[in-house]
Design an enzyme around this catalytic site. Structure first.
Site, mmCIF file in Angstrom:
data_model
loop_
_atom_site.group_PDB
_atom_site.id
_atom_site.type_symbol
_atom_site.label_atom_id
_atom_site.label_comp_id
_atom_site.label_asym_id
_atom_site.label_seq_id
_atom_site.Cartn_x
_atom_site.Cartn_y
_atom_site.Cartn_z
ATOM 1 N N LYS A 1 0.846 -1.192 0.000
ATOM 2 C CA LYS A 1 0.000 0.000 0.000
ATOM 3 C C LYS A 1 0.877 1.236 0.000
ATOM 4 O O LYS A 1 1.967 1.241 0.585
ATOM 5 C CB LYS A 1 -0.915 0.035 1.235
ATOM 6 C CG LYS A 1 -1.741 1.323 1.355
ATOM 7 C CD LYS A 1 -2.522 1.407 2.658
ATOM 8 C CE LYS A 1 -3.222 2.751 2.769
ATOM 9 N NZ LYS A 1 -4.026 2.876 4.002
ATOM 10 N N GLU B 1 -9.099 12.701 12.243
ATOM 11 C CA GLU B 1 -8.405 11.494 12.714
ATOM 12 C C GLU B 1 -7.496 11.728 13.917
ATOM 13 O O GLU B 1 -6.488 12.438 13.827
ATOM 14 C CB GLU B 1 -7.587 10.883 11.577
ATOM 15 C CG GLU B 1 -6.939 9.554 11.945
ATOM 16 C CD GLU B 1 -6.343 8.841 10.761
ATOM 17 O OE1 GLU B 1 -5.801 7.743 10.950
ATOM 18 O OE2 GLU B 1 -6.413 9.378 9.634
ATOM 19 N N GLU C 1 -7.867 -2.297 3.289
ATOM 20 C CA GLU C 1 -7.031 -1.121 3.550
ATOM 21 C C GLU C 1 -7.117 -0.725 5.021
ATOM 22 O O GLU C 1 -6.111 -0.407 5.658
ATOM 23 C CB GLU C 1 -7.490 0.032 2.667
ATOM 24 C CG GLU C 1 -6.689 1.319 2.854
ATOM 25 C CD GLU C 1 -7.228 2.471 2.032
ATOM 26 O OE1 GLU C 1 -6.854 3.615 2.325
ATOM 27 O OE2 GLU C 1 -8.035 2.235 1.114
ATOM 28 N N GLU D 1 -11.529 10.908 -5.008
ATOM 29 C CA GLU D 1 -11.482 10.996 -3.548
ATOM 30 C C GLU D 1 -10.698 12.228 -3.103
ATOM 31 O O GLU D 1 -11.110 12.931 -2.176
ATOM 32 C CB GLU D 1 -10.853 9.734 -2.955
ATOM 33 C CG GLU D 1 -10.799 9.737 -1.439
ATOM 34 C CD GLU D 1 -10.295 8.429 -0.859
ATOM 35 O OE1 GLU D 1 -9.523 8.488 0.121
ATOM 36 O OE2 GLU D 1 -10.656 7.371 -1.388
#
Length: 401
Positions: free
Chosen positions: A155, A205, A249, A385
């Site tokens: 990733k 976050e 993910e 996105e």
């Protein structure tokens, strides 16, 4: 810019819990250049001036911060803290200071006045320049996907920027108001990040927080843009919860958080499945990890440094993902995807992932947005996105009209 009013050194004021208007008063009082503002679901902080800067040397960052806070406490400061930001590249200098004054209040979301509309932002004739252009970004995603399918890595998070230029100087207090009032339950921040430059944003976050011996981390990974149509918005949320690509993910990030925190915790609770978190622009897969410290001397910043960077902002394996980012991103991330927050002399603190942010300087803004790329990613979807993530700031500056 308004002239700063002198403030007494080492002042630390806390508004009574539940005082209507206490948190929004700190938001209203923010002054660019001298102040540092940080709001979370647990508190609102406004600091002024600089008593001391955290030095940049070969010692670990948490050790440098602990040393300077201990020195301030021995000098008579009753509850010293550091506030500021740490860059994506942990070897670069951090923008952390011990402030002269600290004002505290309850969380913005608990203040009824946060529901009032933000000041009107006049329509500005913004000139927008994407770096890289969407087609080039999609090409970088396709190259990363090709290499992952060849087995090079698992990733990588690829980012891009949007540079905005206005005919007049950016109104930072108004921008901060719009960010805070649009998502009062998130993490909103604004602080100097260099001569004439300001970092501000509204991150969803939490990297990690520590209160006494309790640790909380809230990794987000896997996301989809929201819709203004209610039925479509619900459909997108439900689809995200069932998306094999996004669940994979997310699992990679949660596993990394578990592995990083486990050596520091005597207990660690990790839910089996993620839930959903929403912002004004995005749905995110979310897992809240909680634990109890094995050693009460471990600080929030030490935990944050052990976690940073997570696969949610870098990739996996971490070292290889960093190399790929350096190859495919045509800019220096700086403070973007680093961490921003505060820590005190007892070791408590809150450190947030520096996303949904921009760097402001005079008439210019540089917005940042990224997407997690895995072998099943679509270049078009990841580009879309990042466009959706830009909307948080485009709304704040009135450029989405």
């Amino acid at each position: 810019m308004r002239r700063a009013t002198p403030r007494p050194p080492q002042a630390d004021r806390t508004s009574p819990a539940g005082t209507v208007g206490a948190a929004t008063a700190l938001l209203d009082a923010y002054r660019p250049g001298t102040d540092r503002f940080f709001a979370s679901p647990t508190r609102t902080l406004l600091t002024g001036g600089v008593r001391a800067e955290v030095p940049h040397d070969e010692r670990p960052l948490a050790q440098r911060v602990a040393h300077i806070l201990d020195a301030r406490r021995r000098a008579g400061a009753p509850a010293p803290l550091v506030v500021g930001a740490v860059p994506f590249d942990h070897t670069a200098p951090a923008a952390l200071v011990v402030p002269e004054t600290v004002r505290r209040a309850t969380a913005l979301r608990e203040d009824p006045l946060i529901a009032l509309p933000a000041p009107h932002t006049p329509v500005a004739d913004w000139e927008l320049r994407p770096v890289p252009a969407p087609r080039e970004y999609a090409g970088a995603v396709a190259e990363a996907v090709r290499r992952m399918r060849a087995g090079e890595f698992d990733k990588v998070v690829l980012a891009r920027t949007l540079e905005l230029t206005s005919p007049r100087e950016v109104d930072l207090p108004a921008m901060l108001q719009r960010l805070a009032r649009r998502d009062p339950g998130g993490y909103t921040f604004a602080l100097p990040c260099g001569p004439g430059r300001t970092l501000l944003g509204a991150s969803p976050e939490l990297l990690v927080s520590r209160r006494a011996g309790r640790v909380v981390a809230n990794p987000l990974a896997g996301s989809t843009p929201r819709s203004t149509d209610l039925a479509e918005d619900v459909r997108r949320a439900a689809a995200l919860l069932e998306s094999a690509k996004d669940l994979h993910e997310h699992a990679v990030v949660v596993d990394a958080v578990r592995a990083a925190l486990a050596p520091y915790c005597r207990t660690l609770e990790v839910p089996v499945r993620p839930t959903l978190v929403r912002t004004a622009a995005m749905w995110h897969l979310s897992t809240t990890v909680t634990g109890e410290l094995a050693d009460p001397a471990t600080s929030a910043l030490e935990l944050a440094c052990a976690l940073h960077p997570t696969p949610a902002v870098c990739g996996t394996p971490t070292a290889l993902a960093r190399e790929v980012i350096g190859e495919l991103e045509p800019f220096d991330r700086g403070l973007y995807t680093g961490m921003v927050g505060w820590g005190d002399a007892s070791g408590d603190g809150e450190w947030v992932v520096t996303i949904r942010c921009a760097e402001a300087e005079e008439r210019r803004l540089r917005l940042y947005a990224g997407a997690g790329v895995v072998a099943g990613s679509s270049p078009e979807a990841e580009t879309d996105e990042t466009e959706a993530k830009f909307r948080t700031f485009l709304h704040a500056v009135g450029a989405d009209r």
